[in-house]
Write a protein that holds these residues in place. Structure first.
Motif, short mmCIF file in Angstrom:
data_model
loop_
_atom_site.label_atom_id
_atom_site.label_comp_id
_atom_site.label_asym_id
_atom_site.label_seq_id
_atom_site.Cartn_x
_atom_site.Cartn_y
_atom_site.Cartn_z
N LEU A 188 -8.09 -14.25 9.56
CA LEU A 188 -6.92 -15.04 9.96
C LEU A 188 -5.73 -14.12 10.29
O LEU A 188 -4.96 -14.37 11.20
N LEU A 189 -5.63 -13.06 9.52
CA LEU A 189 -4.52 -12.10 9.72
C LEU A 189 -4.69 -11.34 11.03
O LEU A 189 -3.73 -11.11 11.76
N GLY A 190 -5.93 -10.98 11.34
CA GLY A 190 -6.20 -10.27 12.60
C GLY A 190 -6.05 -8.77 12.47
O GLY A 190 -5.35 -8.26 11.58
N GLU A 191 -6.72 -8.07 13.38
CA GLU A 191 -6.81 -6.61 13.26
C GLU A 191 -5.46 -5.90 13.37
O GLU A 191 -5.17 -4.97 12.62
N HIS A 192 -4.63 -6.34 14.30
CA HIS A 192 -3.36 -5.62 14.51
C HIS A 192 -2.43 -5.74 13.31
O HIS A 192 -1.84 -4.75 12.87
N ARG A 193 -2.31 -6.97 12.80
CA ARG A 193 -1.42 -7.14 11.65
C ARG A 193 -1.98 -6.45 10.40
O ARG A 193 -1.24 -5.84 9.64
N LEU A 194 -3.30 -6.53 10.24
CA LEU A 194 -3.92 -5.87 9.09
C LEU A 194 -3.65 -4.35 9.14
O LEU A 194 -3.23 -3.73 8.16
N HIS A 195 -3.86 -3.79 10.32
CA HIS A 195 -3.65 -2.35 10.51
C HIS A 195 -2.18 -1.97 10.24
O HIS A 195 -1.88 -0.97 9.59
N ARG A 196 -1.28 -2.82 10.75
CA ARG A 196 0.15 -2.52 10.59
C ARG A 196 0.54 -2.49 9.10
O ARG A 196 1.26 -1.60 8.66
N TYR A 197 0.02 -3.45 8.35
CA TYR A 197 0.39 -3.49 6.92
C TYR A 197 -0.28 -2.36 6.13
O TYR A 197 0.30 -1.85 5.17
N LEU A 198 -1.49 -2.02 6.54
CA LEU A 198 -2.14 -0.88 5.85
C LEU A 198 -1.29 0.38 6.04
O LEU A 198 -1.10 1.17 5.11
N GLN A 199 -0.78 0.53 7.25
CA GLN A 199 0.09 1.69 7.51
C GLN A 199 1.40 1.58 6.73
O GLN A 199 1.90 2.56 6.19
N ALA A 200 1.93 0.35 6.67
CA ALA A 200 3.20 0.15 5.94
C ALA A 200 3.04 0.51 4.47
O ALA A 200 3.97 1.02 3.85
N PHE A 201 1.85 0.27 3.92
CA PHE A 201 1.61 0.61 2.52
C PHE A 201 1.22 2.09 2.34
O PHE A 201 0.93 2.52 1.23
N GLY A 202 1.16 2.81 3.46
CA GLY A 202 0.97 4.26 3.36
C GLY A 202 -0.46 4.75 3.55
O GLY A 202 -0.73 5.93 3.30
N PRO B 83 14.72 10.20 -6.32
CA PRO B 83 13.68 9.31 -5.81
C PRO B 83 13.94 9.02 -4.32
O PRO B 83 15.09 8.88 -3.91
N GLN B 84 12.86 8.97 -3.58
CA GLN B 84 12.99 8.81 -2.13
C GLN B 84 12.22 7.58 -1.65
O GLN B 84 11.02 7.48 -1.88
N VAL B 85 12.94 6.70 -1.00
CA VAL B 85 12.30 5.49 -0.46
C VAL B 85 11.61 5.85 0.85
O VAL B 85 12.20 6.48 1.72
N ARG B 86 10.34 5.45 0.96
CA ARG B 86 9.65 5.71 2.24
C ARG B 86 9.90 4.54 3.20
O ARG B 86 10.26 4.72 4.33
N ARG B 87 9.66 3.37 2.73
CA ARG B 87 9.93 2.18 3.57
C ARG B 87 9.72 0.92 2.73
O ARG B 87 9.15 0.99 1.64
N ARG B 88 10.15 -0.17 3.27
CA ARG B 88 9.81 -1.46 2.65
C ARG B 88 8.48 -1.91 3.25
O ARG B 88 8.36 -2.01 4.48
N ALA B 89 7.51 -2.17 2.41
CA ALA B 89 6.18 -2.59 2.91
C ALA B 89 6.13 -4.11 3.08
O ALA B 89 5.63 -4.60 4.11
N VAL B 90 6.62 -4.82 2.08
CA VAL B 90 6.69 -6.29 2.18
C VAL B 90 7.99 -6.74 1.51
O VAL B 90 8.65 -5.95 0.82
N SER B 91 8.32 -8.01 1.69
CA SER B 91 9.56 -8.52 1.09
C SER B 91 9.43 -8.60 -0.43
O SER B 91 8.31 -8.66 -0.96
N SER B 92 10.57 -8.66 -1.11
CA SER B 92 10.53 -8.76 -2.58
C SER B 92 9.90 -10.08 -3.01
O SER B 92 9.24 -10.15 -4.04
N GLU B 93 10.07 -11.10 -2.19
CA GLU B 93 9.49 -12.42 -2.52
C GLU B 93 7.95 -12.32 -2.51
O GLU B 93 7.28 -12.78 -3.44
N THR B 94 7.43 -11.67 -1.47
CA THR B 94 5.97 -11.49 -1.40
C THR B 94 5.48 -10.65 -2.57
O THR B 94 4.45 -10.95 -3.17
N ALA B 95 6.24 -9.58 -2.88
CA ALA B 95 5.84 -8.71 -3.99
C ALA B 95 5.78 -9.49 -5.30
O ALA B 95 4.85 -9.31 -6.10
#
Lengths: 113, 570
Positions: free
Chosen positions: B354-368, B447-459
């Motif tokens: 349902l998520l699809g390949e592009h979005r899945l790939h994007r989030y995998l990258q967002a999580f590092g 401490p160094q922030v790399r990026r926000r992967a998902v919103s705090s609500e999702t977390a």
């Protein structure tokens, strides 16, 4: 006057020679102190290594369990008591597990040291 | 009264001889002081002055509480001057028992036509003292800095080690070489007739500066607990190896990093590089179900599903691109939260699709994933995450359940720590401070922030779901009495290089999570490679998480929120 000049000259020579000799003496003294300092630093480093080795958690745990007959607390036996000022009422929980608390006496250490 | 008596012939001869004598002395004086002055003063300089190469001691490495983990100590090294030896055989025979080197080997060295040979380097101080007592001609002792790791195999994969000449070869020793290494300097010393040094020719000359000192984020006690519990688990499961990392999810500071089996950095010469490789950073593995936590966070963030969205489990069997996907039990209708809690492959594959390949790939990258975490240790791998172009027909399905992707333990724990940290991915780090030899602070690592992967609500939603994994799902053995634990189990089949397909007997089991779930202080991952027997993440890795978590929370003074009664017996 001539005698005074000769005496002054001799004094200058004496001061010059004394200064040179004393420089050499102080030089040897400096070197000896340097050697002492190095030896003490070496000793300090060896003691630091020894201290670090002896105070390793692994060694302390080994001595505690093998030589002193101590054991790790089992799951649930370690309880941190949080003190909240003003709250004097004990909290009763029906299904809480009673825990026995023992206080170790330091007789052994007191006797030995 | 006596008058002038002219000298006799004898007296003339005596005078002549005296004059000749003075003439010879004068001639010699002029020869030495005038004609040969330059050459002789050069010779004198050579004899009186000694140029020595001095190197400042390598910096000390301490843990976050100041306990010494690596430091330099001056130890004796033995050298020989073969050209001055009368009997190399005899000398070698006397030296062999002191240096613990075979006498034929020593003799071979002492027979070389050289002015200097090393006989044995970096000996124990007692060996040096014995050698000095022997006072053999043509054999000498010099002091050299030797690197000591006083706690032996403790933290070995992180510390690495330094070589014989004091250069960092692995781990922190290698990564921070430029800071740790002492200054190298040539010094000129004046010697007297006995060869004793008087003082430097230039009194303003200073000794070489030692290297800087490093303070780590690692805590000796937490590291000890981690290593002990991991080693126990590896032995109990008869596994090939194990890895565990403990992070502070709020900062990315690494509190412990253990690899089992360990090695002793004091004695590395006989070990293969495989033993000292830090598998927590270098080795990528297929994470299996632990990756479902990341896929689930992506699906929630994109609002593809909600925790109560119902998913049909297909009774534990589903076909995707001619491949059958199984569950470990026959599952019917499940909420999305239950899909994660029960680790349903079918449910995860459906969500991933349902998520699809592009979005899945994007989030995998967002999580590092597919990139280095930039931890300050050498040899880190980037794992394996193909670009979407390289994905096949069943890639979305495979990746949704943690296959067809390679991750390192440090990547996985960073990703799970991002969920603990309100969706913010931090850079993991092991060195917190660099200080000069005098103790002056040169650098403090923030401490160094790399990026926000998902919103705090999702977390926060993911935390609730992952808590369910421990309370009602596959991760029950990760529970810690008195604390809320969030995490995910993983059991991944390993690829069999002979057949090219997944092995039915070789697994990587893992558990990644954080505690306390309501105010995370620790994010941890346990990875056990090829456990024997009951090889599930929930049975092999989760108990290690629980044992380490309970002890470390107690050590850190993190109290439980659940009240208990005590029966005191004093």
């Amino acid at each position: 006057m001539k005698i005074l000049a000769v005496l002054l000259g001799l004094c200058l020579v004496f001061v010059f020679v004394w200064e040179r000799v004393d420089m050499v003496r102080v030089g040897y003294q400096i070197e000896r102190l340097k050697r002492d300092k190095t030896a003490l630093e070496r000793q300090r480093d060896e003691l630091r290594v020894q201290f670090s080795t002896l105070s390793a958690s692994g060694r302390i745990a080994r001595v505690a369990t093998k030589e002193l007959g101590m054991g790790l607390p089992q799951q649930g036996q370690v309880i941190l008591v949080q003190f909240r000022p003003g709250n004097t009422q004990p909290v009763a929980v029906a299904d809480a597990v009673p825990v026995e608390v023992r206080v170790a006496k330091n007789d052994l250490l007191a006797r030995r040291y | 009264m006596t008058g002038f008596v002219p000298p006799s012939g004898r007296q003339y001869i005596l005078l002549l001889l005296l004059l000749c004598g003075f003439g010879v002395v004068l001639f010699r004086l002029v020869t030495l002081q005038v004609w040969q002055a330059a050459e002789l003063s050069l010779k004198a300089d050579r004899q009186h002055r000694k140029t020595v190469s001095l190197e400042g001691a390598r910096g000390t490495i301490v843990d976050r509480t100041g306990k010494v983990l690596a430091m330099n100590v001056e130890v004796p090294s033995a050298f020989g001057v073969p050209t001055t030896l009368e009997s190399p055989t005899k000398t070698a025979r006397v030296l062999a028992p002191v240096l613990h080197v075979r006498s034929d080997e020593l003799e071979r060295k002492l027979r070389q036509a050289r002015n200097f040979v090393w006989l044995a380097r970096k000996l124990d101080p007692e060996q040096g003292r014995r050698l000095e007592r022997l006072s053999l001609d043509g054999v000498g002792v010099v002091m050299e800095g030797r690197r000591f790791y006083p706690k032996g195999p403790f933290l070995s994969h992180v510390l690495g080690f330094a070589g014989m000449d004091g250069e960092g070869l692995e781990g922190i020793e290698h990564r921070y070489e430029s800071y740790l290494r002492g200054e190298k300097r040539m010094m000129v010393l004046q010697r007297d007739a006995l060869g004793r040094s008087v003082f430097p020719s230039n009194l303003t000359e200073r000794s070489p500066t030692p290297g800087h000192n490093l303070a780590l984020t690692i805590d000796e006690v937490i590291q000890y607990i981690t290593e002990r519990e991991l080693e126990d688990a590896v032995i109990r499961a008869q596994a090939k190896s194990g890895t565990m990392i403990v992070l502070d999810p709020r900062t990315g500071a690494v509190l412990a990093m253990a690899v089992s089996p360990r090695f002793d950095p004091n004695v590395v010469s006989n070990l293969s590089p495989d033993r000292w490789r830090n598998k927590a950073l270098t080795d990528a593995y297929e994470p299996g179900s632990t990756l479902k936590a990341v896929m689930a966070a992506a699906a929630l963030e994109e609002r593809v599903v909600r925790p109560n969205t119902m998913v049909f489990g297909e009774h534990g069997r589903m076909t995707v691109a001619n491949t059958v996907i199984h569950d470990h039990e026959k599952l019917g209708w499940l909420s999305f939260a239950q899909v994660i809690q029960k680790s349903s492959n079918v449910g995860a594959v459906k969500t991933g699709m349902l998520l699809g390949e592009h979005r899945l790939h994007r989030y995998l990258q967002a999580f590092g994933f597919g990139q280095r975490t930039e931890i300050d240790l050498p040899g880190e791998g980037a794992g394996l995450l193909k670009s979407v172009k390289g994905w096949g027909r069943r890639s979305v399905a495979s990746i949704s359940i943690g296959q067809e992707i390679g991750v390192t333990p440090i990547q996985m724990v960073s990703a799970i720590a991002a969920l603990a940290n309100e969706g913010v991915l931090m850079r993991p780090y092991v060195v917190s401070e660099i200080r000069s030899p005098e103790g002056q602070l040169l650098k403090r690592v923030s401490p160094q922030v790399r990026r926000r992967a998902v919103s705090s609500e999702t977390a926060r939603t993911m935390t609730q779901i992952l808590e369910g994994v421990v309370t009602d799902g596959t991760g029950a053995k990760a529970a810690i009495p008195g604390f809320r634990v969030a995490g995910k189990t993983g059991t991944a089949q390993k690829l069999d290089p002979r057949t090219g397909s997944y092995s039915v007997s070789r697994f990587v089991t893992s558990f990644a999570g954080y505690v306390p779930a309501d105010n995370p202080r620790l994010a941890m991952i346990v990875v056990i490679d090829e456990p024997q027997g009951d090889a599930w993440g929930g049975t092999v890795a989760a108990p290690v998480f629980s044992r380490v978590g309970e002890q470390v929370l107690s050590y850190l003074g993190v109290g439980s929120n659940e009240p208990v009664t005590l029966a005191m017996s004093l």
